[in-house]
Design a protein around this motif. Structure first.
Motif, PDB file in Angstrom:
ATOM      1  N   ALA A 196      -9.382   4.980  -2.632  1.00 41.79           N
ATOM      2  CA  ALA A 196      -7.710   4.816  -3.926  1.00 41.79           C
ATOM      3  C   ALA A 196      -8.060   2.748  -3.432  1.00 41.79           C
ATOM      4  O   ALA A 196      -8.434   2.531  -2.907  1.00 41.79           O
ATOM      5  CB  ALA A 196      -6.560   5.112  -2.839  1.00 41.79           C
ATOM      6  N   GLY A 197      -6.882   2.158  -4.983  1.00 40.95           N
ATOM      7  CA  GLY A 197      -6.524   0.780  -4.824  1.00 40.95           C
ATOM      8  C   GLY A 197      -5.651   0.296  -3.860  1.00 40.95           C
ATOM      9  O   GLY A 197      -7.023  -0.634  -3.004  1.00 40.95           O
ATOM     10  N   ALA A 257       0.517  -1.043  -0.143  1.00 41.03           N
ATOM     11  CA  ALA A 257      -0.337  -0.093   0.511  1.00 41.03           C
ATOM     12  C   ALA A 257       0.693   1.254  -0.018  1.00 41.03           C
ATOM     13  O   ALA A 257       0.580   2.135  -0.944  1.00 41.03           O
ATOM     14  CB  ALA A 257      -1.284   0.062   1.325  1.00 41.03           C
ATOM     15  N   TYR A 258       2.535   1.452   0.902  1.00 43.46           N
ATOM     16  CA  TYR A 258       2.770   2.595   1.188  1.00 43.46           C
ATOM     17  C   TYR A 258       3.451   2.786  -0.004  1.00 43.46           C
ATOM     18  O   TYR A 258       3.543   4.256  -0.626  1.00 43.46           O
ATOM     19  CB  TYR A 258       3.968   1.585   1.903  1.00 43.46           C
ATOM     20  N   VAL A 259       3.932   1.557  -1.341  1.00 37.61           N
ATOM     21  CA  VAL A 259       4.298   1.801  -2.790  1.00 37.61           C
ATOM     22  C   VAL A 259       3.201   2.142  -3.507  1.00 37.61           C
ATOM     23  O   VAL A 259       4.003   2.676  -5.086  1.00 37.61           O
ATOM     24  CB  VAL A 259       5.667   1.110  -2.656  1.00 37.61           C
ATOM     25  N   SER A 260       1.808   1.994  -3.722  1.00 40.06           N
ATOM     26  CA  SER A 260       0.622   2.300  -4.403  1.00 40.06           C
ATOM     27  C   SER A 260       0.403   3.273  -3.721  1.00 40.06           C
ATOM     28  O   SER A 260      -1.639   3.249  -4.576  1.00 40.06           O
ATOM     29  CB  SER A 260       0.181   0.573  -4.805  1.00 40.06           C
ATOM     30  N   GLY A 261       0.388   4.291  -3.606  1.00 35.37           N
ATOM     31  CA  GLY A 261      -0.679   5.538  -3.153  1.00 35.37           C
ATOM     32  C   GLY A 261      -0.538   5.925  -1.907  1.00 35.37           C
ATOM     33  O   GLY A 261      -0.940   6.747  -1.777  1.00 35.37           O
ATOM     34  N   GLN A 316      -2.396  -6.276  -4.801  1.00 36.55           N
ATOM     35  CA  GLN A 316      -1.872  -4.388  -5.068  1.00 36.55           C
ATOM     36  C   GLN A 316      -2.101  -4.805  -6.315  1.00 36.55           C
ATOM     37  O   GLN A 316      -2.681  -3.156  -6.586  1.00 36.55           O
ATOM     38  CB  GLN A 316      -1.220  -3.916  -4.002  1.00 36.55           C
ATOM     39  N   THR A 317      -1.472  -4.593  -7.282  1.00 36.11           N
ATOM     40  CA  THR A 317      -1.647  -4.487  -8.276  1.00 36.11           C
ATOM     41  C   THR A 317      -2.783  -4.584  -9.127  1.00 36.11           C
ATOM     42  O   THR A 317      -2.845  -3.546  -9.757  1.00 36.11           O
ATOM     43  CB  THR A 317      -0.026  -5.455  -9.361  1.00 36.11           C
ATOM     44  N   ALA A 318      -3.669  -5.480  -8.921  1.00 34.17           N
ATOM     45  CA  ALA A 318      -4.799  -6.000  -9.422  1.00 34.17           C
ATOM     46  C   ALA A 318      -6.068  -4.723  -9.329  1.00 34.17           C
ATOM     47  O   ALA A 318      -6.357  -3.639 -10.123  1.00 34.17           O
ATOM     48  CB  ALA A 318      -5.497  -6.973  -9.221  1.00 34.17           C
ATOM     49  N   MET A 319      -5.485  -4.306  -7.907  1.00 34.85           N
ATOM     50  CA  MET A 319      -6.103  -3.095  -6.889  1.00 34.85           C
ATOM     51  C   MET A 319      -5.739  -2.319  -7.683  1.00 34.85           C
ATOM     52  O   MET A 319      -7.011  -1.381  -8.153  1.00 34.85           O
ATOM     53  CB  MET A 319      -6.351  -3.265  -5.596  1.00 34.85           C
ATOM     54  N   HIS A 320      -4.485  -1.606  -8.274  1.00 33.77           N
ATOM     55  CA  HIS A 320      -4.233  -0.233  -8.618  1.00 33.77           C
ATOM     56  C   HIS A 320      -4.622  -0.257  -9.890  1.00 33.77           C
ATOM     57  O   HIS A 320      -5.044   0.744 -10.323  1.00 33.77           O
ATOM     58  CB  HIS A 320      -2.891  -0.477  -8.533  1.00 33.77           C
ATOM     59  N   GLU A 321      -4.332  -0.899 -10.413  1.00 37.72           N
ATOM     60  CA  GLU A 321      -5.085  -1.347 -12.235  1.00 37.72           C
ATOM     61  C   GLU A 321      -6.569  -0.988 -11.986  1.00 37.72           C
ATOM     62  O   GLU A 321      -7.214  -0.810 -13.009  1.00 37.72           O
ATOM     63  CB  GLU A 321      -4.258  -2.046 -12.231  1.00 37.72           C
ATOM     64  N   GLY A 322      -6.879  -1.981 -11.137  1.00 31.12           N
ATOM     65  CA  GLY A 322      -8.722  -2.427 -11.574  1.00 31.12           C
ATOM     66  C   GLY A 322      -9.780  -1.294 -10.528  1.00 31.12           C
ATOM     67  O   GLY A 322     -11.199  -1.595 -11.112  1.00 31.12           O
ATOM     68  N   MET A 323      -9.707  -1.577  -9.170  1.00 36.51           N
ATOM     69  CA  MET A 323     -10.222  -0.441  -8.074  1.00 36.51           C
ATOM     70  C   MET A 323      -9.733   0.824  -8.287  1.00 36.51           C
ATOM     71  O   MET A 323     -10.568   1.305  -6.784  1.00 36.51           O
ATOM     72  CB  MET A 323     -10.336  -1.290  -7.283  1.00 36.51           C
ATOM     73  N   ASP A 324      -9.135   2.145  -8.082  1.00 33.92           N
ATOM     74  CA  ASP A 324      -8.216   2.851  -8.250  1.00 33.92           C
ATOM     75  C   ASP A 324      -9.254   4.047  -8.622  1.00 33.92           C
ATOM     76  O   ASP A 324      -9.619   3.686  -9.808  1.00 33.92           O
ATOM     77  CB  ASP A 324      -6.925   3.001  -8.579  1.00 33.92           C
ATOM     78  N   GLY A 325      -9.606   4.374  -7.646  1.00 30.68           N
ATOM     79  CA  GLY A 325     -10.953   5.635  -7.822  1.00 30.68           C
ATOM     80  C   GLY A 325     -12.828   4.967  -7.897  1.00 30.68           C
ATOM     81  O   GLY A 325     -13.827   5.871  -7.770  1.00 30.68           O
TER      82      GLY A 325
END
Length: 402
Positions: free
Chosen positions: A204-205, A67-71, A190-199
């Motif tokens: 935030a993802g 999470a720290y490196v993903s926003g 986290q990769t999937a959350m950042h790409e698919g559910m961010d916003g």
């Protein structure tokens, strides 16, 4: 944890060599159909619950770094040592509750205590998604550490009571490898959350990851009420897969391998524990192996820090979460290799030393650091080879204090 075992030693302290307890391979005992059936069902229920729970636990434990490196860093305005403090507060809670929780588990059925703790840390993990500053996360991480403190050693304790010496290390190794699998899932999720559910729904993802982690954790915890068999002399009455004949057979297996009958901790057993040299030796050994290998935990931060000549980030957020999966795959493979070798060669300490020697390589490179970039990548990946010591150490405890 070792306090629940009576102090019978099978270790030749003068020579410093393992002396394995009598087991199927050396005492000529041939396992009956009923015994093979019992071990199979232990694997299907005790091992399956433990392994899936461990994957979920490490997913919940590692998600803070992803999470720290993903926003999270940018969203919560974290510009100092907050990530280190997140880990520190978790470890403080973990250390405070570790021994009390293990003592409680000798009085309260593990099939009640361990799932209850899992439900607690699952709820707390979900609450991290609602935080708005570092102080809130510090508090939550402390209580998550309190709740998670008995999960790993609690399962290891149960393994010691149910499996024989020739069965133990490989199963401890398989269980321990689930930490790496949990880390791999944390990176992938986290990769999937950042790409698919961010916003999505204005969140935030990285926040969605904590919510999904919480739902999975709490849901699976209820399985433990019927999957965990408790102790051979006090089996779980809700374990539909376990019979009275199984309990008698399990006790016979303990006696055949000179294992003590499980009993609650009392002042006599506590005194026996803290006057036994094994406790201090193993504690020192375990602390050393954790500290020496901890550099791998900063792989994501290392990747995030890299810049191209024009000042832009070398790796995207998805890349930062995906690249460490390769190291975690190495960890899974080698934890299994070390554990299988341990049971096959019937030794623990030799393989612990081998891993320590391998672990010196990344320690030296990371300490010097003024080395080519390729050597830094190499140091992170090679560090995963030496993360298989814990199951060998705990299997060794079972040999030293049966």
């Amino acid at each position: 944890m070792v306090s629940i075992f009576k102090s019978k030693t099978s270790f030749d302290s003068a020579k410093g060599n393992d002396v394995e307890e009598p087991s199927d391979a050396v005492n000529g005992h041939v396992r009956s159909k009923e015994e093979r059936s019992l071990v199979f069902r232990l694997d299907c229920f005790l091992m399956v619950f433990g392994c899936i729970s461990q994957i979920i636990k490490y997913l919940d434990q590692q998600n803070i770094s992803q999470a720290y490196v993903s926003g999270m860093k940018e969203d919560l305005n974290l510009n100092g040592n907050e990530l280190n403090y997140f880990t520190t507060y978790f470890n403080v809670g973990y250390c405070i509750m570790l021994i009390p929780s293990q003592v409680i588990m000798t009085y309260v059925r593990p099939s009640l205590w361990l799932p209850f703790l899992e439900i607690v840390w699952g709820v707390l993990t979900g609450l991290v998604a609602m935080t708005s500053n570092a102080s809130q996360i510090y508090a939550l991480r402390t209580f998550i550490g309190l709740a998670e403190s008995s999960a790993w050693p609690g399962m290891m304790t149960l393994f010691m009571h149910w499996y024989t010496p020739t069965e133990l290390a490989k199963r401890m190794g398989f269980y321990h490898s689930c930490q790496a699998i949990g880390g791999m899932m944390a990176n992938a999720l986290q990769t999937a959350m950042h790409e698919g559910m961010d916003g999505v729904r204005g969140m935030a993802g990285w926040r969605w990851m904590f919510i999904i982690n919480a739902i999975v954790t709490v849901t699976f915890a209820f399985v433990g009420f019927v999957f965990l068999p408790d102790y051979p002399n006090k089996p779980n009455p809700l374990a539909f897969w376990f019979t009275k004949a199984d309990a008698q057979l399990a006790m016979a297996r303990l006696q055949r391998n000179n294992r003590a009958e499980p009993s609650p901790v009392n002042w006599a057993s506590a005194r026996r524990t803290f006057t036994n040299w094994v406790v201090y030796f193993v504690t020192t050994l375990y602390i050393a192996t954790v500290l020496a290998s901890w550099g791998y935990a900063y792989f994501s931060l290392f990747l995030k820090s890299l810049k191209d000549p024009d000042g832009t980030n070398r790796w995207s957020v998805s890349d930062i979460n995906a690249i460490p999966i390769g190291g975690q795959a190495i960890q899974v493979a080698f934890v299994w290799i070390w554990a299988l070798l341990s049971d096959y060669l019937r030794t623990r300490w030799v393989l612990i030393i081998v891993q320590a020697v391998i672990g010196l390589v990344p320690c030296i490179i990371m300490s010097v650091w003024n080395v080519p970039l390729g050597a830094k990548y190499f140091s992170y990946f090679i560090s995963y080879l030496s993360l298989g010591t814990a199951p060998l150490i705990f299997a060794w405890i079972s040999d030293l204090i049966p």
